[in-house]
Design an enzyme around this catalytic site. Sequence first.
Site, PDB file in Angstrom:
ATOM      1  N   ARG A 264      -5.315   6.989   1.979  1.00 43.76           N
ATOM      2  CA  ARG A 264      -5.257   6.930   2.844  1.00 43.76           C
ATOM      3  C   ARG A 264      -6.178   5.935   3.980  1.00 43.76           C
ATOM      4  NH1 ARG A 264      -4.198  12.909   3.388  1.00 43.76           N
ATOM      5  NH2 ARG A 264      -1.523  12.245   3.407  1.00 43.76           N
ATOM      6  N   PHE A 402       4.257   5.448   4.444  1.00 38.48           N
ATOM      7  CA  PHE A 402       3.815   5.674   3.407  1.00 38.48           C
ATOM      8  C   PHE A 402       2.510   6.171   3.627  1.00 38.48           C
ATOM      9  CE2 PHE A 402       3.300   1.474   1.201  1.00 38.48           C
ATOM     10  CZ  PHE A 402       2.460   0.930   1.751  1.00 38.48           C
ATOM     11  N   GLU A 403       1.916   6.704   1.763  1.00 35.68           N
ATOM     12  CA  GLU A 403       0.456   7.917   1.473  1.00 35.68           C
ATOM     13  C   GLU A 403       0.649   8.858   3.318  1.00 35.68           C
ATOM     14  OE1 GLU A 403      -1.017   4.539  -0.681  1.00 35.68           O
ATOM     15  OE2 GLU A 403      -2.167   6.925  -0.377  1.00 35.68           O
ATOM     16  N   GLY A 404       1.948   9.048   4.113  1.00 37.80           N
ATOM     17  CA  GLY A 404       2.081  10.746   4.685  1.00 37.80           C
ATOM     18  C   GLY A 404       2.474   9.859   5.758  1.00 37.80           C
TER      19      GLY A 404
END
Lengths: 585, 249
Positions: A264, A402-404
């Site tokens: 993140r 993306f990445e949460g």
Amino acid sequence: MDVCTSEKIFGGSFLLAPIGSQPQFTPEELSEEARAIGKVARSFVEGEVLPKDAEIDELDLELSRKLLRKGGDLGLLGLEIPEAYDGLDLDKITGLLVLEELGRQASFSVSYGAHTGIGTLPIVYFGNEAQKAKYLPKLASGEWLAAYALTEPGAGSDAMNSKTVATLDGDHWVLNGSKMWITNAGFADVFVVFAKVDGRKFSAFIVEKNDPGFFIEAEEHKLGIKGSSTRAMNFDNCRIPKDRLLGEIGRGHRIAFGILAIGRFKLGAGCNGIAKEALKVTLRYTGERAQFGKTINNFGLIRKYLAMMATRIFVAESMNFRTIGYINDGMHSIHWDQPDAAKAKLEMMDEFQMEASMMKIWDSEALGLIADESVQCFGGYGFSAEYAPEKLYRDNRINRLFEGTNEINRMIIASQIFKKSSNASLPLRKDTADLPRLGDGPLAKAKQAVELAKRQAQYATAAALEVCGQKLIENQEGAARAAEMATEIYAMESAVVRAEKMATASHRWSELAIDLAKLFVNETTPRILTNAKLLLGEVLEDDALDQAMADMKAFDGYAPEAGSKITSRIADQIIAKGAYPIEYL
Amino acid sequence: MKILVALKQVPDTETKIKVAADGRSLDPIDVKWITNPYDENAMEEALRIKEAQGAEVVAVSVGGERTREMLRNALALGADSAVLIRALETGDPLSVARHLAAYAQGKGFDLLLLGHMGFGGDNGAVGPMLAELLGLAQATVVTRLELGEGCFRAEREAEGGTEVIEGSLPAVITTQRGLNEPRYPTLKGIIGAKKKPLEELEGTATEAAISISAIALPPARPEGRKLEGNAAAQAAALLQLLREEAKVI
């Protein structure tokens, strides 16, 4: 800076601490070695990657492989791999510089990030000796490339809803199911795949490209980052040796989410790298394009866009390096030789999870605005694929997904604040006593504004928690407002403290930095008050709401600056320089 | 084999050059300093010789504090040691050559490599002066270099062809782009560079042979003008301007 020895600093503690009372790392304090490594990344990107921009975006997978391999020769793939496995085990601050440079080619940086981050790190953190020895040296050199396969058609943000199963059959695991949106799938050799053992226990496995029963689908047609490989894949009785289980059975969630958390804060750095490119092309165009007899960078609204782009870049940098300073002090001080090093490192990461999520949200959304305004500054030409903004606009969009997703990240921030407040580690104040006073210096008003914002946010969040308790998280709109306030406070504070540090050090660009911080505070402060009121409106009624609104007036002490004057000074400086001027490499 | 590589810092090619208030030097504010690109070829050649047959490579520069970063980079690239000869940068090539010669004298260097000129300054003088001061053979603006037992063979681009020069070692060779493709330092190299010696010597003050009395930026280009009318009228107007205004015909 040694954050770990200070008892006061933990995730979220900035909300309570007086401005400037916590140590804050800034890019002006980088070591010579870190800058030298950042410069290698810059030379690599400018000399090898950017000249191939068009070919990369035509999805020349062989080229991406070759470029990654070249990066491996320089050591750029081994930043986070322990030295025992041919990596460099560099500190996270240096890593951030590398990511910022690589971010300048969006597709390639996604390939790079997937390989070195989510692809390689599960093995670094959770692999056993044999797995590390087998895979890491080759992943460090780029001889093998890695991918991470978590998402499924029915399991995106709800990753635990995975339908992929693994069954033990003698000396082999048998995998069945499918995965989606797998970055690097078109050329990776090694895949970290998540599946449920016996359909229940979520676990991670290492799958190799040629394993029987493993099928990779065709490339997806995407909105942006068209030069990165994204494919679905299927497991049809895919047989892999028993020793390919990664970590323990049933602990896959720790691997999946722990590794995503590390990813993140990195994403933010990449966003900032390309944001600087966007500002550069926009400055050039608006300095050449003439309308009504003058170049359009003379017009107030265009100048506002330019100044805001620079402001967001400054804020993002300030926040990124501050956060990485905390994370690095925690994670990099734990040596890989220590027992349970991986566990201890991930716990450190967990501690600053909230700040990492803030970095992800803020940087990706700042880049979104920058790309959008870049299109706007180019006018009709911005809509043409012949000009740079079109690609910037498409490529940046993925960062909010993306990445949460940014929504998941907002919930992470909110839930951490709510939890910490309930266990008294974050005692939020709900009163209007001892309000911050105006100090002196060029940033006095900005500092007071940050202090007032902290009190507003504390008041509103505490009031909402009083009414709803931990259930507040179920009101996603309300919870997101709490997250939003905290994020913008963190962003403001980081910018103001950095500008003040630059002024103290008589930095070449300290006057510009002060203006950037002031402009940001001027634009953001009213929004925080609005969010505080709207959160209170979510949970209070009648007299209680009236009382809270009356209390809010106590925090509304910021008298706005003439924003256009600050904007104009900033615009003059960046136009003269032709780029974002504050260099730290 | 012992090789000296002399390096100089020059302003980055993208730097917007400003003249300092004294009217004779560059305004150092906002200047980004890089290794002279031709010196990078010299460094690369030394490293290739080292890799092919073994050699000790010493990177040397004459300058001030900021020069250290460039020398650190030379160590990261693969130089075995570095020497900073502290002296004011006066823009006088002879004083640079004298500093280098004083250092190199008696140290047993077989080969002294440096860029054929400093990018931007474009004097091209330090190399030949250094060879002269040390009484060594020299080849300048070299695009190909081969070493034999105690001798060298160098190629240089001459007008319309290639000139081949052979000579004995020790020698001074100044390098041109095209000699090789300079490498990037590796991250391992950068980390390892910290442990390599970077020696600092006080330069012996020598009287400058020349001094720069003034520098000036080229005059700004006047705005273009558009000639109106049909082709014949435009041609006539152009002719008149070339005669009367530009005075070129």
